[in-house]
Write an enzyme that holds these catalytic residues in place. Structure first.
Site, PDB file in Angstrom:
ATOM      1  N   TYR A   1       4.761  46.986 -54.223  1.00  0.00           N
ATOM      2  CA  TYR A   1       5.913  46.729 -53.595  1.00  0.00           C
ATOM      3  C   TYR A   1       6.872  45.949 -54.443  1.00  0.00           C
ATOM      4  CZ  TYR A   1       9.524  44.133 -50.959  1.00  0.00           C
ATOM      5  OH  TYR A   1      10.450  43.728 -50.399  1.00  0.00           O
TER       6      TYR A   1
ATOM      7  N   GLY B   1      12.359  45.656 -49.249  1.00  0.00           N
ATOM      8  CA  GLY B   1      12.396  45.557 -48.082  1.00  0.00           C
ATOM      9  C   GLY B   1      12.144  46.908 -47.244  1.00  0.00           C
TER      10      GLY B   1
END
Length: 540
Positions: free
Chosen positions: A63, A70
């Protein structure tokens, strides 16, 4: 970890685990030595960075490193694009508005961001942490707008301005002048950072901005807790009060620690006073003397704002105890995402950037501070009002000859009380909890947000309002005690009176007093009163 290291000249080593509130305030207010990264922390930082690079090379989705941010986390990019991704996070977040954060908040923010990375889980390079500390040590201050953070995925928008400065973009404040950051860095022999994977996210994705406001608010609130007790003691003397209200027996039988401590402080400040006395010392006679009724020359109980002051200020003292602990935990946390576990050879995505503890702490501190400000305003009303001040002049004007040319012309502290009431009204308005106003944002990815930054900023503002309320109160009670007769004051309150009088003269005729207020606020911020009278920080 606050140390004095004369061999190196350094004042503070960051290890990501032991930074204290005193350290943050010292750095923020320019009272600390040079800050460095500890050797052990540097090793942890480098090991996590090596793990990050290995995981990137394996082409696994990580991530914010090899994926978008997001709600774009399902879009993976190649290792070759990871550096450019980090540049873009600083670009699209550059939309803060509002006034710029004051220098002390910016210094604290940079220190806290460095300390988060020093914990060794962020995956950044050692050079990033060291450049952050160079900004602190050389007082290179990026412009950080105060507004733009929901306090959920950290302080994304405000911290992006820090990242922009570290990468050589925009202007910075250095030695009192706004200049291009590249020019300043070159002058200092430093180079701007070329971001690598995760580093833009690591700079922005944390709670350092809200924690900076929070740390400074907690520190200043600790002094306000003492000043409120001092104001109460001096108001009790000005009103010829009953110091028996602060007897240990009363408060030990409702043993909230803050209440007990507040009563102890007030009673200690009043020791030796000939103005605030035990009620038995001033009541005359041997009872009713056969009568069925008599009027006492002194009320045996003071009004609530005096008598119950420990019950009000004690709440602030007790709140400060746990709030300080929460803020210090936050300051010494890995508060970004994802985190790299060098020992376990794994990367973990989570939500340590969420400012839930900061918002709860600041909302609670706001309420306690606003209540104390209101208490001091109520005490001020008693002191200036001729209906309640036991023979003092109306609005604390000097004693004028009723037949003299100045009679009826002066209004003394009438304007000061008006201003004080306005300040308290604003503090009470700002004390409403922000934590309950969560908003879903960022395409419903950030669908529950903390609002911690707004709460911390509001706490800062209420602290400033309360400092001004306390300053007005102190100036007024010094005037009242001059009128009453300072020779009968307790030794400690007389010393406080002397300190105020060094900066603010007796009001012998109506005059503007904003400069008087400013001088006493500076005393309060510098902790001169508690240090001179030998009292420690209420938040410690």
């Amino acid at each position: 970890m606050r140390e004095t290291l004369p061999a190196t000249g350094y004042g503070l080593e960051l290890d990501g685990r032991s930074l204290g509130l005193e350290d943050v305030v010292a750095v923020a207010r320019g009272e600390a030595g040079e800050c460095v990264l500890s050797g052990a922390a540097a090793e942890r930082v480098e090991e996590a960075n090596r793990l990050k690079r290995e995981l990137i090379a394996s082409e696994r989705p990580i991530y914010g490193v090899t994926t978008g941010f997001g709600d774009s986390a399902h879009r993976q990019i190649s290792p070759a694009r990871t550096a450019e991704l980090q540049k873009n996070i600083l670009r699209f977040l550059g939309n803060g508005i509002g006034p710029l954060a004051p220098p002390e908040v910016v210094r604290a923010t940079m220190l806290l961001r460095a300390n988060c990375m020093a914990r060794g889980n962020s995956g950044v390079r050692r050079e990033l942490v060291e450049l952050l500390l160079a900004f602190v040590n050389h007082d290179v201050l990026p412009p950080i707008p105060e507004r733009g953070s929901c306090g959920a995925s950290g302080d994304l928008v405000p911290l992006s301005y820090l990242g922009s400065a570290l990468t050589g973009h925009g202007e910075v404040l250095h030695r009192g002048e706004w200049r291009p950051v590249g020019e300043v860095l070159e002058e200092l022999g430093l180079a701007p950072l070329e971001l690598e994977a995760k580093e833009g996210l690591a700079i922005t994705n944390g709670t350092s901005f809200m924690s900076a406001f929070a740390a400074l608010a907690v520190w200043d609130a600790g002094e306000l807790a003492f000043v409120c007790d001092l104001c109460t003691a001096m108001a009790s003397e000005a009103l010829l009060g009953n110091r028996a209200h602060f007897h240990p027996f009363i408060h030990e039988n409702k043993p909230h620690p803050g209440q007990v401590e507040s009563a102890r402080v007030i009673r200690g400040l009043l020791e030796g006073s000939g103005l605030s006395t035990e009620i038995d010392q001033v009541l005359s006679g041997d009872g009713l003397g056969g009568r069925g009724y008599r009027e006492l020359e002194r009320n045996i109980q003071d009004k609530y704002s005096i008598r119950c002051a420990p019950h009000v200020n004690g709440v602030l003292r007790d709140t400060l105890g746990w709030v300080r602990r929460w803020v210090e935990v936050e300051m010494n946390s890995s508060d970004d995402n994802p985190l790299f576990d060098a020992e376990g050879r794994a990367v973990h995505s989570g939500g340590n950037f969420y400012g839930g503890h900061i918002v709860q702490a600041m909302d609670s501190l706001k309420v306690a501070l606003a209540s104390v400000a209101d208490l001091m305003d109520r005490q001020l009303e008693l002191v200036v009002d001729e209906k309640f001040n036991n023979g003092l002049t109306p609005n604390l004007i000097p004693f004028f000859d009723p037949e003299g040319p100045q009679a009826g012309l002066h209004h003394g502290f009438k304007g000061m009380q008006l201003a004080c009431s306005s300040l308290v009204a604003e503090a009470c308005k700002l004390s409403s909890p922000v934590s309950v106003h969560s908003r879903s944002t960022e395409a419903h990815n950030q669908d529950k947000v903390s609002m911690g930054t707004i709460a911390a900023r509001d706490a800062r503002t209420i602290v400033e309002l309360a400092q001004n309320v306390a300053a007005i109160h102190l100036i007024a009670v010094c005037q009242a005690l001059d009128l009453r007769g300072t020779q009968s004051m307790a030794p400690r309150t007389r010393e406080a009176h002397r300190l105020v009088r060094e900066r603010v003269p007796f009001l012998d005729a109506d005059r503007r007093m904003e400069e008087d207020i400013r001088r006493v606020v500076e005393m309060i911020k510098a902790r001169e009163l508690s240090r001179a009278l030998g009292y420690q920080d209420a938040s410690a």
